[in-house]
Motif scaffolding. Sequence first.
Motif, PDB file in Angstrom:
ATOM      1  N   MET A 133       0.831  -1.200   0.000  1.00 20.88           N
ATOM      2  CA  MET A 133       0.000   0.000   0.000  1.00 20.88           C
ATOM      3  C   MET A 133       0.865   1.250   0.000  1.00 20.88           C
ATOM      4  SD  MET A 133      -3.075  -0.887   2.703  1.00 20.88           S
ATOM      5  CE  MET A 133      -2.001  -1.468   4.013  1.00 20.88           C
ATOM      6  N   ASP A 134       0.456   2.221  -0.785  1.00 22.05           N
ATOM      7  CA  ASP A 134       1.124   3.520  -0.765  1.00 22.05           C
ATOM      8  C   ASP A 134       0.612   4.328   0.423  1.00 22.05           C
ATOM      9  OD1 ASP A 134       2.570   3.014  -3.069  1.00 22.05           O
ATOM     10  OD2 ASP A 134       0.949   3.711  -4.369  1.00 22.05           O
ATOM     11  N   ILE A 135       1.510   5.072   1.046  1.00 25.65           N
ATOM     12  CA  ILE A 135       1.147   5.886   2.197  1.00 25.65           C
ATOM     13  C   ILE A 135       0.934   7.326   1.743  1.00 25.65           C
ATOM     14  CG2 ILE A 135       1.880   6.714   4.462  1.00 25.65           C
ATOM     15  CD1 ILE A 135       3.590   4.173   4.687  1.00 25.65           C
ATOM     16  N   ARG A 136      -0.293   7.781   1.880  1.00 25.30           N
ATOM     17  CA  ARG A 136      -0.642   9.138   1.477  1.00 25.30           C
ATOM     18  C   ARG A 136      -0.119  10.139   2.503  1.00 25.30           C
ATOM     19  NH1 ARG A 136      -5.531  11.734   2.670  1.00 25.30           N
ATOM     20  NH2 ARG A 136      -6.495   9.760   3.310  1.00 25.30           N
ATOM     21  N   PHE A 137       0.340  11.315   2.024  1.00 26.84           N
ATOM     22  CA  PHE A 137       0.860  12.342   2.923  1.00 26.84           C
ATOM     23  C   PHE A 137       0.107  13.649   2.712  1.00 26.84           C
ATOM     24  CE2 PHE A 137       4.081  15.804   3.666  1.00 26.84           C
ATOM     25  CZ  PHE A 137       4.012  15.750   5.052  1.00 26.84           C
TER      26      PHE A 137
ATOM     27  N   TRP B 152      -7.252  -3.766   6.067  1.00 27.89           N
ATOM     28  CA  TRP B 152      -6.549  -2.535   6.432  1.00 27.89           C
ATOM     29  C   TRP B 152      -6.293  -1.726   5.174  1.00 27.89           C
ATOM     30  CZ3 TRP B 152      -6.597  -0.897  11.160  1.00 27.89           C
ATOM     31  CH2 TRP B 152      -6.620  -1.815  12.221  1.00 27.89           C
ATOM     32  N   ASN B 153      -6.688  -0.459   5.185  1.00 26.81           N
ATOM     33  CA  ASN B 153      -6.633   0.350   3.959  1.00 26.81           C
ATOM     34  C   ASN B 153      -6.436   1.828   4.282  1.00 26.81           C
ATOM     35  OD1 ASN B 153      -9.509   1.883   3.669  1.00 26.81           O
ATOM     36  ND2 ASN B 153      -9.796  -0.098   4.693  1.00 26.81           N
ATOM     37  N   ASP B 154      -6.153   2.589   3.230  1.00 28.23           N
ATOM     38  CA  ASP B 154      -5.966   4.042   3.287  1.00 28.23           C
ATOM     39  C   ASP B 154      -4.941   4.478   4.335  1.00 28.23           C
ATOM     40  OD1 ASP B 154      -6.259   6.690   2.577  1.00 28.23           O
ATOM     41  OD2 ASP B 154      -8.068   7.006   3.803  1.00 28.23           O
ATOM     42  N   PRO B 155      -3.717   3.960   4.283  1.00 23.01           N
ATOM     43  CA  PRO B 155      -2.683   4.431   5.207  1.00 23.01           C
ATOM     44  C   PRO B 155      -2.297   5.863   4.862  1.00 23.01           C
ATOM     45  CG  PRO B 155      -1.710   2.999   3.566  1.00 23.01           C
ATOM     46  CD  PRO B 155      -3.190   2.959   3.330  1.00 23.01           C
ATOM     47  N   ARG B 156      -2.198   6.715   5.869  1.00 22.85           N
ATOM     48  CA  ARG B 156      -1.957   8.127   5.588  1.00 22.85           C
ATOM     49  C   ARG B 156      -1.246   8.792   6.759  1.00 22.85           C
ATOM     50  NH1 ARG B 156      -6.915   6.534   6.950  1.00 22.85           N
ATOM     51  NH2 ARG B 156      -8.215   7.766   8.361  1.00 22.85           N
TER      52      ARG B 156
END
Length: 353
Positions: free
Chosen positions: A1-5, A42-46
């Motif tokens: 998963m890509d981590i949004r910043f 587990w989703n939307d890591p930010r």
Amino acid sequence: MDIRFEKSLKLKEKIKDENKLGFGTYFTDYMFLMDYDEKNGWNDPRIVPYGNIEIQPSAMGLHYGQTIFEGLKAYKNDGKVYLFRADENFKRMNESNDRLCIPPVDEEFMMEALKKLIDIERDWVPDSKEASLYIRPFIIATEPKLGVHPSDSYLLMIILSPSGPYYKDGLAPMKIYVEDKYVRAVKGGIGTAKAGGNYAASLKSQIEAEENGYFQVLWIDGVDRKYVEEVGSMNIFFVTDDGIITPELNGSILSGITRKSIIELLKAEGQKVVEKKIAIDEIMDLHKKGKLLEVFGTGTAAVVSPVGELFYNGEKVVINNGEIGKVSQHLYDELTDIQWARKKGPEGWQIEV
């Protein structure tokens, strides 16, 4: 998963005098969040600006205590930032998750997420000696539903708090009250999980101990009411004339990562360390015979805390004349030198960010 910043529009002013940081009072600019639902896992890591979160009043974690947490630190030495055995924290997080019916997290991904968050916030890691950045990962159940059942949704967060030296005036022995009335946990319960409920159960005793001039509570088991377990926020060790003893992990004691590290360091030095059931009466007897040389606690916040006095059943027991013992001082120096990377530790203990 890509981590949004999500970049903050206004950064906070950092505390200039790091000796005034205290513990768990100030928080950094950013925090990590990740959601869970049955459909997406587990989703939307930010990583987003630190601030309020929104949950419904019926969120199950508020009503049924389905929440767990971890605690670890980041350290700075010569401009470099290090974590200490953080993989062990995420391993233990999943052990807590399993006990409280919370979906497991990907431990490798959590390490990646933590490193990214710390890298963004590296300027918040204190520079002064013995100060550090406290890290609090935690999970709460968020499904808006009343009914005793595992939640279908969760929120995972990591928040960061720069903290000053635990001992402002040097390594000072503490006074401990042995609790013989209240019970914190029992075998088969959630004592082995780092769950909020364990700490809520300890508050009444902690307040009463403080009112009587004691810093912490030493718990004895909840069944036989005679075996030593752990201190409120620490594991406990006893230095005797025949080696070092500590309560065995019996199903109601938290498996401390500092505890594990201390045992490994002692054994590597050739010291005799025994994990076993220890009756409080055995400790009192060792003291009467002059065979109890030192007592110390171990935990993330204080690392090693020497104990200068125990109070049990109306009797005050002064240990090592209320002074710091050689073993306690040595272990504190050894482990903090490894944590701050002032010396090289065992393979995998120091993780540079």
